[in-house]
Structures are given as structure tokens and as C-alpha cells.
Design an enzyme around this catalytic site. Sequence first.
Site, short mmCIF file in Angstrom:
data_model
loop_
_atom_site.label_atom_id
_atom_site.label_comp_id
_atom_site.label_asym_id
_atom_site.label_seq_id
_atom_site.Cartn_x
_atom_site.Cartn_y
_atom_site.Cartn_z
N VAL A 112 -3.54 14.54 0.43
CA VAL A 112 -4.88 14.52 1.01
C VAL A 112 -5.44 15.94 1.09
O VAL A 112 -6.57 16.22 0.67
CB VAL A 112 -4.84 13.86 2.42
N PHE A 118 -10.66 8.04 2.19
CA PHE A 118 -10.53 6.71 1.56
C PHE A 118 -10.11 6.88 0.10
O PHE A 118 -10.52 6.11 -0.76
CB PHE A 118 -11.85 5.95 1.65
N ALA A 159 -1.75 -10.46 -7.99
CA ALA A 159 -0.44 -10.87 -7.47
C ALA A 159 0.66 -10.08 -8.17
O ALA A 159 0.47 -9.58 -9.26
CB ALA A 159 -0.24 -12.37 -7.72
N CYS A 164 0.71 4.52 2.31
CA CYS A 164 -0.39 4.12 3.20
C CYS A 164 -0.31 2.66 3.63
O CYS A 164 -0.10 2.37 4.80
CB CYS A 164 -1.72 4.41 2.52
N LYS A 168 2.79 2.73 -8.00
CA LYS A 168 1.70 2.28 -8.88
C LYS A 168 1.60 3.30 -10.00
O LYS A 168 2.23 4.36 -9.92
CB LYS A 168 0.38 2.14 -8.10
C1 UGA Z 1 -4.69 3.25 -0.28
C2 UGA Z 1 -6.16 2.81 -0.23
O1 UGA Z 1 -6.48 2.04 -1.40
C3 UGA Z 1 -7.09 4.04 -0.17
O2 UGA Z 1 -8.44 3.62 -0.05
C4 UGA Z 1 -6.69 4.88 1.05
O3 UGA Z 1 -7.49 6.03 1.16
C5 UGA Z 1 -5.23 5.29 0.91
O4 UGA Z 1 -4.41 4.10 0.83
C6 UGA Z 1 -4.85 6.10 2.13
O5 UGA Z 1 -4.83 5.55 3.25
O6 UGA Z 1 -4.67 7.32 2.01
P1 UGA Z 1 -3.06 4.12 -2.22
O7 UGA Z 1 -1.95 4.05 -1.23
O8 UGA Z 1 -3.20 5.34 -3.06
O9 UGA Z 1 -4.49 3.94 -1.51
O10 UGA Z 1 -2.83 2.89 -3.20
P2 UGA Z 1 -3.62 1.55 -3.60
O11 UGA Z 1 -4.39 1.77 -4.85
O12 UGA Z 1 -4.35 1.02 -2.45
O13 UGA Z 1 -2.39 0.60 -3.96
C7 UGA Z 1 -1.42 0.28 -2.97
C8 UGA Z 1 -0.41 -0.68 -3.50
O14 UGA Z 1 -0.99 -1.98 -3.65
C9 UGA Z 1 0.20 -0.34 -4.86
O15 UGA Z 1 1.59 -0.54 -4.80
C10 UGA Z 1 -0.46 -1.33 -5.81
O16 UGA Z 1 0.36 -1.63 -6.92
C11 UGA Z 1 -0.62 -2.53 -4.91
N1 UGA Z 1 -1.68 -3.47 -5.33
C12 UGA Z 1 -2.97 -3.07 -5.40
C13 UGA Z 1 -1.35 -4.80 -5.61
O17 UGA Z 1 -0.18 -5.20 -5.54
N2 UGA Z 1 -2.34 -5.67 -5.96
C14 UGA Z 1 -3.63 -5.28 -6.04
O18 UGA Z 1 -4.49 -6.14 -6.35
C15 UGA Z 1 -3.95 -3.95 -5.76
#
Ligand code: UGA
Length: 470
Positions: free
Chosen positions: A11, A153, A256, A264, A325
Amino acid sequence: MRISVVGLGYVGLVTAACLAKWGHAVRGVDTSAARVTALNAGSLPIFEPGLDELVAAGRDAGRLTFGQSIPDAVRDAEMVFIAVGTHDGNGGWQTDTMRTCLAGVVPEMPDGSVLVVRSTLPPGFVSELAPIVSRIREEVDRPPVRVLLNPEFTREGRAITDFLRPERVVIGVLDDPEEEGAARLHDLYTPAEAPILVMSGINAALAKLGANLFLATKISFANELAGICEGFGASIDDVVEAMGYDSRIGRSFLRAGVGFGGSCLPNQVSMMIRSAEGVGVEASMLRAVDKVNHGQRTRLADTLTRLLGEPLAGKRVALLGLTFKPDTDDLRDAPALEVARLLLERGVAVTATDPMATARSRVGQMFSTLRLTDSAYDAVGGADAIALLTEWPEYATLDWTAVRALARGRIVVDGRNYLSAQEVSDAGFLYVGVGRGHAVPPSETSAELPASEVAENEPRERRVGVEVTL
Ligand code: UGA
């Protein structure tokens, strides 16, 4: 503006580099000497697409500098951003780092300057923050500073775009007479051309947490729906696509798979269950979100072991993808780690790969018995089953006929619903997705069809086009 950013993790570093891009003179500070030395030598402690270039451009322009001394960094700053960690790495909040940071930063800040907390705060701590800051100022006998929250965000992998072109900016006011500090922060974000919402501190903190909790809920909902799809032989892909046309629902975050990881979403779900309990709210929905999410990891490991069949000793699984991810080297709470741990515990040999060398070497330190390879083709060599756990683009273009020639078995479990089921099946594999059609029929388990034999002995019509689900 002269700006300091304290804490150079994901961040803080993104904040510092982006503010330098907007023309400000930014001094980044971190207590880790190794981190500061690396940054000054032009090497980044984290991987984030585009961040290398942005940091280099800021340094070359003389607008972005790094140091270890808080007093040096903060003494002349008009605005100080704090971006330090607030979770204990064990599903709970911690504010010790923030308190220590405030004790170092606040006495040094110029009178009337603005303190902006960008870290995600435990809601219960929000009302404590401004009194802590004013007490510190009183102790050093200096006039007050302004205190604001500015939750981030930004998504890892897209953090720069999310900072420079956010969908909204939220400013939480904690101690800011006439909201002059908020006005300055508002001006700072003018280049973002985004809606800027100014609200109370607690509202801002909960807006941030609420957004992440909702995203986590969407994912767990999709995973539960995927399970229902399996029960009825439906495809989650078609179901979500049709749902997504409804503008009230949308399509995003309904993918899924093996569930959400990272620093986070999983942490904030578990931390907010406790925070809610603290104010007498049971948070039964968040509990369900957490349960579904962790269940996906176990479920995937169970599917793999079921398909491999007993005895598990001597069987090998190849894991494709380790990070939580794609486009990051972050392994925090990555589902792949849990799947690897469960398989190893059950006596299965595991080979894993990931495009990120840094992630591979850290995983090597975590699991002494896990074999790591640089390439996916090396990883699948001799494998009885292959599981995709991170949807890295390079895995979408794998030559499955070549993979088939290298693997020993014919099982592919797609933990991200990322692969073409048709392509994988056409290459002679049993394709297993998440919520993509019927659950694995008993006759497809290797108890009856030993994986290593099936591929060689099965007639093609039986092997081809098999598309089943977890
Ligand atoms: C998340 C939020 O998306 C950001 O908006 C926020 O600012 C951030 O946390 C934070 O609090 O700092 P991030 O942790 O980088 O961001 O990752 P995401 O893109 O949200 O993905 C999180 C997890 O969900 C990953 O493992 C991804 O593979 C999974 N995911 C995402 C799914 O399993 N299905 C989906 O449809 C989307």
C-alpha cells in the site's frame, strides 16, 4: 506538496510512487534497513506490474526518495501518509505497529500538517486514533495536527491503475477543524478524476471493510452456487453469465474456484467476525463466507485424493500456480499452500510451479518435501494428477497434448475454472472443474480406473470429452 509515506509495503509503496507521478515530492520511510537499501539500489521488495518503472521514474525525477529516519522524513512534510500493517497474521487485528508508528511520527510533524492513515483500521480503534495523536502532541508541547483516514481500494496486480484511476476516493474525518485537511487531501486527488466522498472516520473505515466483505461474500456465494450446480448437473459459467446481465447483480467476483486468498479478504472476514461480536452482532453471514471459503480448499484436496485413489503413497500431484492470484508474487493465505499441505499430509508427493521465482523459493522454504520446478511442463512430468490453482495466463496456452505425453495419469482438476474443458478433455484427460457439470461419477474414480492405466488402456470414446466437476 511535500509528502511523507511511512510504511513501504504494497500500500505504502504504491501510494508513494503514484503521488510522485502526480508531481509531489515524496519521501518514503520504512523501519526495515534492507527494504530501504534495496529501494535506493533500484530493487523492489514486492512485485507489482508497472511499479518498477513508476518508482524508477520518480527517483530519476528526484521526486521520490527513501530513507529509514522518521524525523528526517516527516519534519518538513505537509502531509504524512501512514500505511503499516494492522493484522496479526493469525486472523486477528493488531494495533501495536500503528501505535509505535504514531509515537515516532506524530511528535515530528509540522504544526497544522495533515496525518492521513491509509491502513485498514479495526473499527474499534477508529475512535481512539485522534485522541492518541492529540495526546502525543500535548506531551511534546506542540499544536495539533489534523487527522484523516483515506482507506485504499487497490487490488494487488492492478494497484497502480486503482490508485491513479480509482472508482472513488473516500476521506474520513477524525480531527480536522473546518475540514481544511480534508480539503487539502481532496485537492491532492484532483488528477484521479474520481468521485471524492468525505465522511466521518468510522464511516470511512467501515466503507472500506464493507466493500471487501461484500466481495468475499460474492465469491463464497458463487462457490456455494457452484456446489448446487454440481448437484443438478448445471454449469456455473452459464448460470453466472445469465445472472450477470442483471445490472443489480453484475458478473464480477462471481468466479467459482478454490476460494479467495491474499492478505485482505480472508483476514478481514475473520477479523470482522470478531469485531462484530465485540458490538453484539453475531455475523452469521460472515461466518458462512469464511466456512465456504476454507471448505473449497479442503474440497479440492479431497477431490484430488479421491481421484488418485488408495494407496496415495507413490502418487504425485503437480500444482500449477502458487500465488493467491496472478500478477503478484504474494503467497499470503494462498489457497495453493493449504492444498499442498493437505496433500503432503496425506502422503501424496507434490511438485509445484509458479511463474514467480520469488514465490517458488519462498514455498521451497515452507515445505521441505515439496519439489519445485521452473516450468509447468517440468512440473507435470510423471504426475498422476494436475491441479491448476492460480490462473496465470501462461497456463491458458499450455499444449495439453504435450502435457499428456509427460504426465503419468490423466486427471486435471481446474481450481479456477480457467482452462478449456474441451481442450483438456480432447487431449485425453479427465477434466474436473468447480461447478462445471455433474460431480465426478464413481466410475471415474481411480479406485476403479487407475489413473496411470486409464490413459493407456481406455478406448478414446471413454476418455474424450469427459467434463466433470469437484
Ligand atoms: C482486495 C480488494 O479487491 C481491493 O479492493 C482492496 O483494496 C484490497 O483487497 C485491500 O483491502 O487492500 P486483493 O486482496 O488484492 O484486493 O485481491 P482480489 O483481487 O480482491 O482477490 C482476492 C482473492 O479472491 C484472490 O485469491 C482471487 O483469486 C479470489 N477471487 C476473486 C475469486 O476466487 N473469485 C472471484 O470472482 C474474484
